[in-house]
Design a protein around this motif. Sequence first.
Motif, short mmCIF file in Angstrom:
data_model
loop_
_atom_site.label_atom_id
_atom_site.label_comp_id
_atom_site.label_asym_id
_atom_site.label_seq_id
_atom_site.Cartn_x
_atom_site.Cartn_y
_atom_site.Cartn_z
N LYS A 199 1.06 -1.21 -0.30
CA LYS A 199 0.28 -0.26 -0.20
C LYS A 199 0.98 1.06 0.24
O LYS A 199 1.71 1.28 1.08
CB LYS A 199 -1.35 0.19 1.04
CG LYS A 199 -1.93 0.81 1.02
CD LYS A 199 -3.28 0.48 1.88
CE LYS A 199 -3.19 2.02 3.21
NZ LYS A 199 -4.46 1.71 3.63
N ASP A 223 -11.21 5.28 4.18
CA ASP A 223 -11.56 5.60 4.99
C ASP A 223 -12.38 6.46 6.07
O ASP A 223 -12.88 6.40 7.08
CB ASP A 223 -9.50 5.50 5.09
CG ASP A 223 -9.19 4.56 6.49
OD1 ASP A 223 -9.44 4.64 7.31
OD2 ASP A 223 -7.75 4.86 5.95
N GLU A 224 -11.13 7.66 5.81
CA GLU A 224 -11.24 8.48 6.76
C GLU A 224 -13.03 9.03 6.68
O GLU A 224 -14.23 9.41 7.46
CB GLU A 224 -10.59 10.03 6.45
CG GLU A 224 -9.35 9.25 7.21
CD GLU A 224 -8.70 8.92 5.46
OE1 GLU A 224 -8.64 8.66 4.85
OE2 GLU A 224 -7.16 9.53 6.09
N LYS A 275 -11.73 -0.10 10.74
CA LYS A 275 -10.41 -0.14 11.64
C LYS A 275 -11.29 -0.06 13.12
O LYS A 275 -12.12 0.78 13.15
CB LYS A 275 -9.37 1.07 11.37
CG LYS A 275 -9.29 1.32 10.14
CD LYS A 275 -8.25 2.23 10.24
CE LYS A 275 -7.25 2.77 8.59
NZ LYS A 275 -7.02 4.00 9.02
N LYS A 325 1.29 5.13 -0.11
CA LYS A 325 1.05 6.78 0.69
C LYS A 325 1.18 7.82 -0.64
O LYS A 325 2.68 7.47 -1.09
CB LYS A 325 1.37 7.26 2.13
CG LYS A 325 1.21 6.21 2.76
CD LYS A 325 -0.23 6.34 3.44
CE LYS A 325 -1.01 5.79 4.74
NZ LYS A 325 -2.51 5.85 5.00
N ASP A 377 -3.25 4.55 -1.35
CA ASP A 377 -4.10 5.89 -0.23
C ASP A 377 -3.50 7.31 -0.22
O ASP A 377 -2.26 7.39 0.20
CB ASP A 377 -4.20 4.80 1.04
CG ASP A 377 -4.88 5.73 1.90
OD1 ASP A 377 -5.34 6.75 2.36
OD2 ASP A 377 -4.52 5.66 3.17
N ASN A 437 -13.44 0.38 4.21
CA ASN A 437 -12.28 0.12 5.45
C ASN A 437 -12.01 0.25 6.08
O ASN A 437 -12.51 1.61 6.94
CB ASN A 437 -10.91 1.26 4.87
CG ASN A 437 -9.46 0.42 5.29
OD1 ASN A 437 -9.66 -0.39 6.30
ND2 ASN A 437 -8.33 1.60 5.13
N ASN A 481 -5.21 9.24 1.52
CA ASN A 481 -5.66 9.93 3.05
C ASN A 481 -5.97 11.91 3.13
O ASN A 481 -5.87 12.56 3.04
CB ASN A 481 -3.88 10.17 3.76
CG ASN A 481 -3.50 8.91 3.93
OD1 ASN A 481 -2.95 8.47 3.98
ND2 ASN A 481 -4.61 8.17 5.08
N GLU A 505 -7.46 4.51 -2.36
CA GLU A 505 -8.39 4.78 -1.12
C GLU A 505 -8.13 6.57 -1.08
O GLU A 505 -7.38 7.56 -0.59
CB GLU A 505 -7.48 4.18 -0.30
CG GLU A 505 -7.50 3.71 1.55
CD GLU A 505 -7.19 3.22 2.78
OE1 GLU A 505 -6.44 2.14 2.15
OE2 GLU A 505 -6.89 3.58 3.74
MG LIG Z 1 -5.84 5.00 4.84
#
Ligand SMILES: [Mg+2]
Length: 346
Positions: free
Chosen positions: A159, A237-238, A259, A161, A186, A257, A188, A212
């Motif tokens: 993965k 994700d976020e 967590k 970034k 990702d 995603n 972010n 992502e």
């Molecule tokens: Mg992420």
Amino acid sequence: MSLSTEFERVELPLEDAFTISRSTQEVAENVIVRISDGEGNEGVGGAAPSAHYGETADTVEAVLPDLLAAVEEVDDPHQLERIEGRLTDVVERNAAARCAVSIALHDLVCERLDLSLYQYWGLDPTESIESSYTIGIDTAERMREKTERAVERGYSTLKVKVGTDRDEEILAAVREAAPDATVRVDANEGWTPREAVRKVEMLDGYGVEFVEQPVPAGDPEGLRFVREQSVLPIAADESCVTLEDIPRIADKADIANLKLMKCGGLREAVRMIHAARAHGMEVMLGCMIESNASIAAATHLAPLLDYADLDGSLLLAEDPYAGVPMDGGEIDLEAIDRPGTGVRAE
Ligand SMILES: [Mg+2]
């Protein structure tokens, strides 16, 4: 029964400084929770608080006395559903703090039953999928070196970034070092919607599997726009924090995603997995940078996933806890057979 509880803050230096589009981290502060049953069994869990979701080691330490008092009041670790409900009554937010308690209780209950956590859930660990290994943002040259090192260590799913003004340079460097690896990226929240659509086209040229969190969580219509225009699957994700987010993102992303540290516990994570499936989404389980005290629990959910990103402990210089090893991203099928989550002090 007479449950007793304690917690301890630990500083975990990282192997390398870890940079994503919005921040750099050199140390992870986790808080370890231990719950004993007075009969020789102890459960261990961990909180890996994230400032992005409003938590720090200080906030975890501030709420744990009240959370653990609620556990001691119920005084029966097998009442997991009731206890987790009480934890949410005590503090509605503070998901990482609640998660540490949830993991410690599940570890304790499984130790008492002499079952591995996957057995407690009726899962088959041979159906686990391989975890990815994350390459943080750095110079393209350093990212190429990190990628080479990951490939040498046996990781075949990476993965990467991104979310910088040199994303193409980064992908070119990673691809050069890992021509055969499965590569996910990702951002972010690092792009605008229009920028994201252009980046996704570029990334498709490098054989990227999915992208992502291309845009900020605060821009749900931007996420929808990217997904509609994108040639690659989009993971949220976020934008995907708790159970209530699943129906909100179902028409804006392909992959949820989850967590543990965002949703607040193991039972909530399982509810999110099933809710995502009901909405036709694929499921990924990610993590923060965290000790095996919490990651070990996450590995038991791997048979329920489409994608696993459980490298949180692998990014640490050292971890005071051993868990379920994941050499090359593969879950160790012997270690996962231990009672509980498989966690133990090093
Ligand atoms: Mg992420």
